[in-house]
Scaffold this motif. Sequence first.
Motif, PDB file in Angstrom:
ATOM      1  N   SER A  36     -59.487 -54.441 -32.432  1.00 22.85           N
ATOM      2  CA  SER A  36     -59.520 -52.952 -32.667  1.00 22.85           C
ATOM      3  C   SER A  36     -61.083 -52.713 -32.281  1.00 22.85           C
ATOM      4  O   SER A  36     -61.944 -53.455 -32.425  1.00 22.85           O
ATOM      5  CB  SER A  36     -59.485 -52.847 -33.895  1.00 22.85           C
ATOM      6  OG  SER A  36     -58.075 -52.927 -34.395  1.00 22.85           O
ATOM      7  N   PHE A  66     -55.599 -49.971 -24.773  1.00 14.02           N
ATOM      8  CA  PHE A  66     -54.598 -49.641 -25.489  1.00 14.02           C
ATOM      9  C   PHE A  66     -54.019 -50.677 -26.025  1.00 14.02           C
ATOM     10  O   PHE A  66     -53.596 -50.774 -27.224  1.00 14.02           O
ATOM     11  CB  PHE A  66     -53.655 -48.731 -24.814  1.00 14.02           C
ATOM     12  CG  PHE A  66     -52.543 -48.060 -25.672  1.00 14.02           C
ATOM     13  CD1 PHE A  66     -52.795 -46.874 -26.206  1.00 14.02           C
ATOM     14  CD2 PHE A  66     -51.320 -48.850 -25.377  1.00 14.02           C
ATOM     15  CE1 PHE A  66     -51.864 -46.400 -26.823  1.00 14.02           C
ATOM     16  CE2 PHE A  66     -50.230 -48.178 -26.221  1.00 14.02           C
ATOM     17  CZ  PHE A  66     -50.371 -46.969 -26.869  1.00 14.02           C
ATOM     18  N   ALA A  70     -53.479 -52.265 -29.757  1.00  9.20           N
ATOM     19  CA  ALA A  70     -51.836 -52.175 -30.300  1.00  9.20           C
ATOM     20  C   ALA A  70     -51.623 -54.077 -30.816  1.00  9.20           C
ATOM     21  O   ALA A  70     -51.066 -54.141 -31.825  1.00  9.20           O
ATOM     22  CB  ALA A  70     -50.743 -52.056 -29.256  1.00  9.20           C
ATOM     23  N   CYS A  71     -52.123 -54.825 -29.944  1.00  9.90           N
ATOM     24  CA  CYS A  71     -52.054 -56.111 -30.402  1.00  9.90           C
ATOM     25  C   CYS A  71     -52.745 -56.686 -31.785  1.00  9.90           C
ATOM     26  O   CYS A  71     -52.139 -57.136 -32.584  1.00  9.90           O
ATOM     27  CB  CYS A  71     -52.721 -56.978 -29.371  1.00  9.90           C
ATOM     28  SG  CYS A  71     -52.707 -58.712 -29.838  1.00  9.90           S
ATOM     29  N   ALA A  74     -50.623 -55.134 -34.686  1.00  9.05           N
ATOM     30  CA  ALA A  74     -49.602 -55.692 -34.838  1.00  9.05           C
ATOM     31  C   ALA A  74     -49.817 -57.075 -35.457  1.00  9.05           C
ATOM     32  O   ALA A  74     -48.895 -57.649 -36.556  1.00  9.05           O
ATOM     33  CB  ALA A  74     -48.789 -56.022 -33.644  1.00  9.05           C
ATOM     34  N   ILE A  80     -45.599 -51.021 -35.507  1.00 12.19           N
ATOM     35  CA  ILE A  80     -46.175 -50.077 -34.703  1.00 12.19           C
ATOM     36  C   ILE A  80     -45.081 -49.652 -33.696  1.00 12.19           C
ATOM     37  O   ILE A  80     -44.192 -50.237 -33.295  1.00 12.19           O
ATOM     38  CB  ILE A  80     -47.483 -50.353 -34.033  1.00 12.19           C
ATOM     39  CG1 ILE A  80     -47.124 -51.799 -33.112  1.00 12.19           C
ATOM     40  CG2 ILE A  80     -48.416 -50.722 -35.124  1.00 12.19           C
ATOM     41  CD1 ILE A  80     -48.477 -52.061 -32.286  1.00 12.19           C
ATOM     42  N   ILE A  82     -44.971 -47.702 -29.757  1.00 11.94           N
ATOM     43  CA  ILE A  82     -45.680 -47.568 -28.414  1.00 11.94           C
ATOM     44  C   ILE A  82     -44.836 -46.744 -27.875  1.00 11.94           C
ATOM     45  O   ILE A  82     -43.625 -46.624 -27.581  1.00 11.94           O
ATOM     46  CB  ILE A  82     -45.859 -49.067 -27.835  1.00 11.94           C
ATOM     47  CG1 ILE A  82     -46.609 -50.077 -28.591  1.00 11.94           C
ATOM     48  CG2 ILE A  82     -46.726 -48.507 -26.317  1.00 11.94           C
ATOM     49  CD1 ILE A  82     -48.041 -49.635 -29.021  1.00 11.94           C
ATOM     50  N   LEU A 133     -47.206 -57.061 -24.702  1.00 11.15           N
ATOM     51  CA  LEU A 133     -46.572 -56.705 -26.095  1.00 11.15           C
ATOM     52  C   LEU A 133     -45.308 -57.268 -26.397  1.00 11.15           C
ATOM     53  O   LEU A 133     -45.226 -57.542 -27.651  1.00 11.15           O
ATOM     54  CB  LEU A 133     -46.754 -55.108 -26.256  1.00 11.15           C
ATOM     55  CG  LEU A 133     -48.278 -54.614 -26.176  1.00 11.15           C
ATOM     56  CD1 LEU A 133     -48.208 -53.090 -26.230  1.00 11.15           C
ATOM     57  CD2 LEU A 133     -49.079 -55.075 -27.227  1.00 11.15           C
ATOM     58  N   ILE A 143     -43.287 -54.546 -33.222  1.00  8.06           N
ATOM     59  CA  ILE A 143     -43.565 -53.709 -32.041  1.00  8.06           C
ATOM     60  C   ILE A 143     -42.548 -53.019 -31.395  1.00  8.06           C
ATOM     61  O   ILE A 143     -41.464 -53.949 -31.007  1.00  8.06           O
ATOM     62  CB  ILE A 143     -44.540 -54.342 -31.119  1.00  8.06           C
ATOM     63  CG1 ILE A 143     -45.854 -55.158 -31.748  1.00  8.06           C
ATOM     64  CG2 ILE A 143     -44.952 -53.361 -30.039  1.00  8.06           C
ATOM     65  CD1 ILE A 143     -46.398 -55.805 -30.838  1.00  8.06           C
ATOM     66  N   TYR A 186     -43.076 -46.586 -39.532  1.00  8.03           N
ATOM     67  CA  TYR A 186     -44.071 -46.966 -38.883  1.00  8.03           C
ATOM     68  C   TYR A 186     -45.308 -46.868 -39.461  1.00  8.03           C
ATOM     69  O   TYR A 186     -45.699 -45.852 -40.149  1.00  8.03           O
ATOM     70  CB  TYR A 186     -44.083 -46.763 -37.519  1.00  8.03           C
ATOM     71  CG  TYR A 186     -42.936 -46.944 -36.581  1.00  8.03           C
ATOM     72  CD1 TYR A 186     -42.940 -47.974 -35.897  1.00  8.03           C
ATOM     73  CD2 TYR A 186     -41.953 -46.162 -36.322  1.00  8.03           C
ATOM     74  CE1 TYR A 186     -41.931 -48.509 -35.031  1.00  8.03           C
ATOM     75  CE2 TYR A 186     -40.911 -46.346 -35.487  1.00  8.03           C
ATOM     76  CZ  TYR A 186     -40.911 -47.407 -35.067  1.00  8.03           C
ATOM     77  OH  TYR A 186     -39.599 -47.981 -34.117  1.00  8.03           O
ATOM     78  N   ARG A 188     -48.116 -47.047 -37.775  1.00 15.96           N
ATOM     79  CA  ARG A 188     -48.757 -45.984 -36.758  1.00 15.96           C
ATOM     80  C   ARG A 188     -47.778 -45.809 -35.574  1.00 15.96           C
ATOM     81  O   ARG A 188     -47.290 -46.923 -35.127  1.00 15.96           O
ATOM     82  CB  ARG A 188     -50.212 -46.697 -36.367  1.00 15.96           C
ATOM     83  CG  ARG A 188     -51.332 -45.592 -35.912  1.00 15.96           C
ATOM     84  CD  ARG A 188     -51.783 -44.945 -37.051  1.00 15.96           C
ATOM     85  NE  ARG A 188     -52.647 -45.917 -37.930  1.00 15.96           N
ATOM     86  CZ  ARG A 188     -53.131 -45.489 -39.315  1.00 15.96           C
ATOM     87  NH1 ARG A 188     -52.892 -44.198 -39.468  1.00 15.96           N
ATOM     88  NH2 ARG A 188     -53.798 -46.486 -40.087  1.00 15.96           N
ATOM     89  N   LEU A 190     -48.680 -44.999 -31.588  1.00 15.06           N
ATOM     90  CA  LEU A 190     -49.508 -45.192 -30.681  1.00 15.06           C
ATOM     91  C   LEU A 190     -49.067 -44.409 -29.381  1.00 15.06           C
ATOM     92  O   LEU A 190     -48.023 -45.159 -28.799  1.00 15.06           O
ATOM     93  CB  LEU A 190     -50.146 -46.392 -30.531  1.00 15.06           C
ATOM     94  CG  LEU A 190     -50.816 -46.957 -31.384  1.00 15.06           C
ATOM     95  CD1 LEU A 190     -51.416 -48.617 -30.947  1.00 15.06           C
ATOM     96  CD2 LEU A 190     -52.014 -46.413 -32.159  1.00 15.06           C
TER      97      LEU A 190
END
Length: 314
Positions: A36, A66, A70-71, A74, A80, A82, A133, A143, A186, A188, A190
């Motif tokens: 992050s 991005f 995301a990685c 997760a 999450i 996407i 991803l 994901i 979820y 989040r 994104l």
Amino acid sequence: MRNAILPLLFLAFAGCAKGPVATTTELVAQDSLCTSPDGWHAVVQRDPKFVVFGELHGTREAPAFFGSLACSLATDGEVILIAIEFSPYHDDALQEAWNSDEEDFENLLLQAGWRGRRDGVGSEAMFELVRDLHRLRMAGHAIDITAFNGAGSEDQREKFAHLPGQGPHEAAQAENVANAAEKRSYDRVLVLVGNLHAQKQPIDFGRGAFDPMAMRLGAYGSVLSLNVKYDAGTSWSCQLRADFDPKTDGSPTDADIECGPHPAGATGFFDRKAFIEVVDQTPDSAGTSFDGFFWLGPITASPPKAPTEDEIMR
């Protein structure tokens, strides 16, 4: 938990890469791999349902930034979604690719909106983002993905037809993201989208003010929207040729559009690696278009993943 999955993560994100082309994570800030960015904690403190990243299409760095985030989420155990700026008409093909194994994935993904695109949306960097991803998903991480760009049916088109200007397109984008977000609980959502759609204030191009996607998305849940900032570099885009003159050339045709790396002037100056800055919520910030920004540093153009034969020959 992170330490337990790092060997698997290196395999998923790096070991499967083919040839000399850098993977998404290799393009992120030099010392980052599935992390992050600095400043993400400020987003978490706001706890938005939707986090919208308003990018400049056609760079290597925005999808890399991005993808690293995301990685990180997760592999920390978050569930999450996407959302990428491809037509919902390609969503069935995208889901087929997403649910396929590694052997079939890349060929199936090419059928989900990449093949034949000349612009920066269908770039190599975007393809690598989704591919990497997907490898994490195949390794067991939660994901999901959706394509949301515009109306996906005639009914949806008619539903928003009364809106002025570009409003129907923006409203359909927001509804598509929201509908996908309702399919699962979820942690989040994104969203990676061009930064015009990421604004949270009305826009008027002279055909009536319309509400951008991120503004409309607020009707479905809390939204935090970030604008991209970067140092000077290049991005891949399709633009009218420099010598085009509508007075003598008339309406532009495909032959008048030049797709390639184009200069992009700096929109910020920060001597540091990629980060996020969220603006403090004050009465003065209530009317701003974004809740903050994400910094990429110098940007470099990412060409189309699967251009047309004509484009290859140019």
